[in-house]
Design a protein around this motif. Structure first.
Motif, PDB file in Angstrom:
ATOM      1  N   LYS A   1       0.824  -1.219   0.000  1.00  0.00           N
ATOM      2  CA  LYS A   1       0.000   0.000   0.000  1.00  0.00           C
ATOM      3  C   LYS A   1       0.853   1.262   0.000  1.00  0.00           C
ATOM      4  O   LYS A   1       0.557   2.222  -0.710  1.00  0.00           O
ATOM      5  N   VAL A   2       1.903   1.275   0.810  1.00  0.00           N
ATOM      6  CA  VAL A   2       2.782   2.451   0.881  1.00  0.00           C
ATOM      7  C   VAL A   2       3.452   2.686  -0.471  1.00  0.00           C
ATOM      8  O   VAL A   2       3.470   3.808  -0.981  1.00  0.00           O
ATOM      9  N   LEU A   3       4.014   1.630  -1.064  1.00  0.00           N
ATOM     10  CA  LEU A   3       4.668   1.786  -2.373  1.00  0.00           C
ATOM     11  C   LEU A   3       3.686   2.248  -3.439  1.00  0.00           C
ATOM     12  O   LEU A   3       3.994   3.126  -4.243  1.00  0.00           O
ATOM     13  N   ALA A   4       2.501   1.644  -3.458  1.00  0.00           N
ATOM     14  CA  ALA A   4       1.501   2.007  -4.469  1.00  0.00           C
ATOM     15  C   ALA A   4       1.064   3.461  -4.335  1.00  0.00           C
ATOM     16  O   ALA A   4       0.700   4.095  -5.328  1.00  0.00           O
ATOM     17  N   SER A   5       1.119   4.014  -3.117  1.00  0.00           N
ATOM     18  CA  SER A   5       0.653   5.382  -2.895  1.00  0.00           C
ATOM     19  C   SER A   5       1.721   6.450  -3.137  1.00  0.00           C
ATOM     20  O   SER A   5       1.436   7.643  -3.061  1.00  0.00           O
ATOM     21  N   LEU A   6       2.940   6.041  -3.426  1.00  0.00           N
ATOM     22  CA  LEU A   6       3.999   7.027  -3.648  1.00  0.00           C
ATOM     23  C   LEU A   6       3.669   7.908  -4.853  1.00  0.00           C
ATOM     24  O   LEU A   6       3.308   7.393  -5.914  1.00  0.00           O
ATOM     25  N   PRO A   7       3.811   9.225  -4.700  1.00  0.00           N
ATOM     26  CA  PRO A   7       3.497  10.111  -5.822  1.00  0.00           C
ATOM     27  C   PRO A   7       4.561  10.081  -6.920  1.00  0.00           C
ATOM     28  O   PRO A   7       4.269  10.388  -8.070  1.00  0.00           O
ATOM     29  N   ASP A   8       5.785   9.719  -6.570  1.00  0.00           N
ATOM     30  CA  ASP A   8       6.887   9.696  -7.529  1.00  0.00           C
ATOM     31  C   ASP A   8       7.469   8.298  -7.620  1.00  0.00           C
ATOM     32  O   ASP A   8       7.211   7.443  -6.771  1.00  0.00           O
ATOM     33  N   SER A   9       8.294   8.085  -8.616  1.00  0.00           N
ATOM     34  CA  SER A   9       8.997   6.814  -8.773  1.00  0.00           C
ATOM     35  C   SER A   9      10.357   6.921  -8.094  1.00  0.00           C
ATOM     36  O   SER A   9      11.185   7.728  -8.496  1.00  0.00           O
TER      37      SER A   9
ATOM     38  N   SER B   1       5.487  -7.059  -7.907  1.00  0.00           N
ATOM     39  CA  SER B   1       4.813  -6.392  -9.028  1.00  0.00           C
ATOM     40  C   SER B   1       4.612  -4.904  -8.735  1.00  0.00           C
ATOM     41  O   SER B   1       4.728  -4.075  -9.635  1.00  0.00           O
ATOM     42  N   THR B   2       4.361  -4.553  -7.485  1.00  0.00           N
ATOM     43  CA  THR B   2       4.216  -3.139  -7.123  1.00  0.00           C
ATOM     44  C   THR B   2       5.556  -2.410  -7.242  1.00  0.00           C
ATOM     45  O   THR B   2       5.609  -1.288  -7.759  1.00  0.00           O
ATOM     46  N   VAL B   3       6.620  -3.036  -6.786  1.00  0.00           N
ATOM     47  CA  VAL B   3       7.956  -2.435  -6.935  1.00  0.00           C
ATOM     48  C   VAL B   3       8.245  -2.215  -8.418  1.00  0.00           C
ATOM     49  O   VAL B   3       8.695  -1.136  -8.825  1.00  0.00           O
ATOM     50  N   ALA B   4       7.966  -3.214  -9.243  1.00  0.00           N
ATOM     51  CA  ALA B   4       8.235  -3.112 -10.687  1.00  0.00           C
ATOM     52  C   ALA B   4       7.425  -1.980 -11.326  1.00  0.00           C
ATOM     53  O   ALA B   4       7.916  -1.313 -12.244  1.00  0.00           O
ATOM     54  N   GLU B   5       6.221  -1.746 -10.848  1.00  0.00           N
ATOM     55  CA  GLU B   5       5.385  -0.665 -11.386  1.00  0.00           C
ATOM     56  C   GLU B   5       5.860   0.708 -10.934  1.00  0.00           C
ATOM     57  O   GLU B   5       5.780   1.674 -11.683  1.00  0.00           O
ATOM     58  N   LYS B   6       6.330   0.813  -9.679  1.00  0.00           N
ATOM     59  CA  LYS B   6       6.629   2.123  -9.106  1.00  0.00           C
ATOM     60  C   LYS B   6       8.064   2.606  -9.296  1.00  0.00           C
ATOM     61  O   LYS B   6       8.289   3.799  -9.445  1.00  0.00           O
ATOM     62  N   ILE B   7       9.029   1.702  -9.247  1.00  0.00           N
ATOM     63  CA  ILE B   7      10.427   2.131  -9.287  1.00  0.00           C
ATOM     64  C   ILE B   7      10.778   2.636 -10.685  1.00  0.00           C
ATOM     65  O   ILE B   7      10.252   2.134 -11.679  1.00  0.00           O
ATOM     66  N   ARG B   8      11.627   3.628 -10.757  1.00  0.00           N
ATOM     67  CA  ARG B   8      11.987   4.185 -12.066  1.00  0.00           C
ATOM     68  C   ARG B   8      12.862   3.205 -12.833  1.00  0.00           C
ATOM     69  O   ARG B   8      13.481   2.316 -12.246  1.00  0.00           O
TER      70      ARG B   8
ATOM     71  N   GLY C   1      16.010   1.698 -14.268  1.00  0.00           N
ATOM     72  CA  GLY C   1      17.359   1.775 -13.719  1.00  0.00           C
ATOM     73  C   GLY C   1      17.389   1.787 -12.206  1.00  0.00           C
ATOM     74  O   GLY C   1      18.453   1.783 -11.606  1.00  0.00           O
ATOM     75  N   GLY C   2      16.201   1.797 -11.580  1.00  0.00           N
ATOM     76  CA  GLY C   2      16.118   1.842 -10.126  1.00  0.00           C
ATOM     77  C   GLY C   2      16.556   0.540  -9.485  1.00  0.00           C
ATOM     78  O   GLY C   2      16.479  -0.530 -10.079  1.00  0.00           O
ATOM     79  N   ILE C   3      16.992   0.638  -8.250  1.00  0.00           N
ATOM     80  CA  ILE C   3      17.536  -0.486  -7.493  1.00  0.00           C
ATOM     81  C   ILE C   3      16.551  -0.928  -6.410  1.00  0.00           C
ATOM     82  O   ILE C   3      15.992  -0.097  -5.698  1.00  0.00           O
ATOM     83  N   PHE C   4      16.368  -2.248  -6.301  1.00  0.00           N
ATOM     84  CA  PHE C   4      15.564  -2.860  -5.248  1.00  0.00           C
ATOM     85  C   PHE C   4      16.493  -3.793  -4.475  1.00  0.00           C
ATOM     86  O   PHE C   4      16.949  -4.804  -5.011  1.00  0.00           O
ATOM     87  N   ALA C   5      16.823  -3.435  -3.235  1.00  0.00           N
ATOM     88  CA  ALA C   5      17.748  -4.217  -2.414  1.00  0.00           C
ATOM     89  C   ALA C   5      17.001  -4.698  -1.164  1.00  0.00           C
ATOM     90  O   ALA C   5      16.259  -3.925  -0.544  1.00  0.00           O
ATOM     91  N   PHE C   6      17.210  -5.970  -0.797  1.00  0.00           N
ATOM     92  CA  PHE C   6      16.473  -6.529   0.328  1.00  0.00           C
ATOM     93  C   PHE C   6      17.151  -7.790   0.850  1.00  0.00           C
ATOM     94  O   PHE C   6      18.042  -8.346   0.204  1.00  0.00           O
ATOM     95  N   THR C   7      16.687  -8.220   2.020  1.00  0.00           N
ATOM     96  CA  THR C   7      17.155  -9.460   2.627  1.00  0.00           C
ATOM     97  C   THR C   7      15.974 -10.386   2.864  1.00  0.00           C
ATOM     98  O   THR C   7      14.824  -9.937   2.962  1.00  0.00           O
ATOM     99  N   THR C   8      16.280 -11.680   2.958  1.00  0.00           N
ATOM    100  CA  THR C   8      15.281 -12.687   3.302  1.00  0.00           C
ATOM    101  C   THR C   8      15.908 -13.679   4.279  1.00  0.00           C
ATOM    102  O   THR C   8      17.133 -13.762   4.372  1.00  0.00           O
TER     103      THR C   8
END
Length: 112
Positions: free
Chosen positions: A7-15, A36-43, A45-52
């Motif tokens: 929800k937070v990512l989807a509501s971001l006004p910018d990428s 899928s939300t990250v892929a829609e919102k991030i610009r 060339g944008g970076i998605f970094a995370f741990t599991t």
């Protein structure tokens, strides 16, 4: 930012240029909507970094600790499904729990 990750990512006004999520995936089972939300919102060339927390078989599993673990195959499949390029993917010590190191996955993805 805090709140439901999707929800937070989807509501971001910018990428955003970068999304960093450490010790968050352990509270989410299926990561399909998040990716899928990250892929829609991030610009582009944008970076998605995370741990599991690491899981050897299956996609994801709720552990006795009350946290979720995710397999490397599942994460790499989600990256491919969402056209994300894998810049780094490795496993290593994530955090100590009762004097034992938990193994986790470290990922850095990019939107081409």
């Amino acid at each position: 930012l805090e709140g439901d990750a999707v929800k937070v990512l989807a509501s971001l006004p910018d990428s955003p240029d970068m999304i960093v999520s450490t010790d968050v995936m352990i509270y989410i089972g299926s990561l399909d909507r998040l990716f899928s939300t990250v892929a829609e919102k991030i610009r582009k060339g944008g970076i998605f970094a995370f741990t599991t927390e690491e899981l050897s078989e299956g996609d994801f599993e709720l552990l006795s600790s009350g946290r979720y673990a995710h397999s490397n195959d599942y994460i790499l499949g989600l990256a491919a499904d969402n056209a994300m390029e894998v810049l780094a993917s490795e496993s290593g010590p994530l955090r100590r729990e009762q004097a034992e190191w938990l193994t986790g996955g470290y990922y850095v993805l990019r939107m081409p």
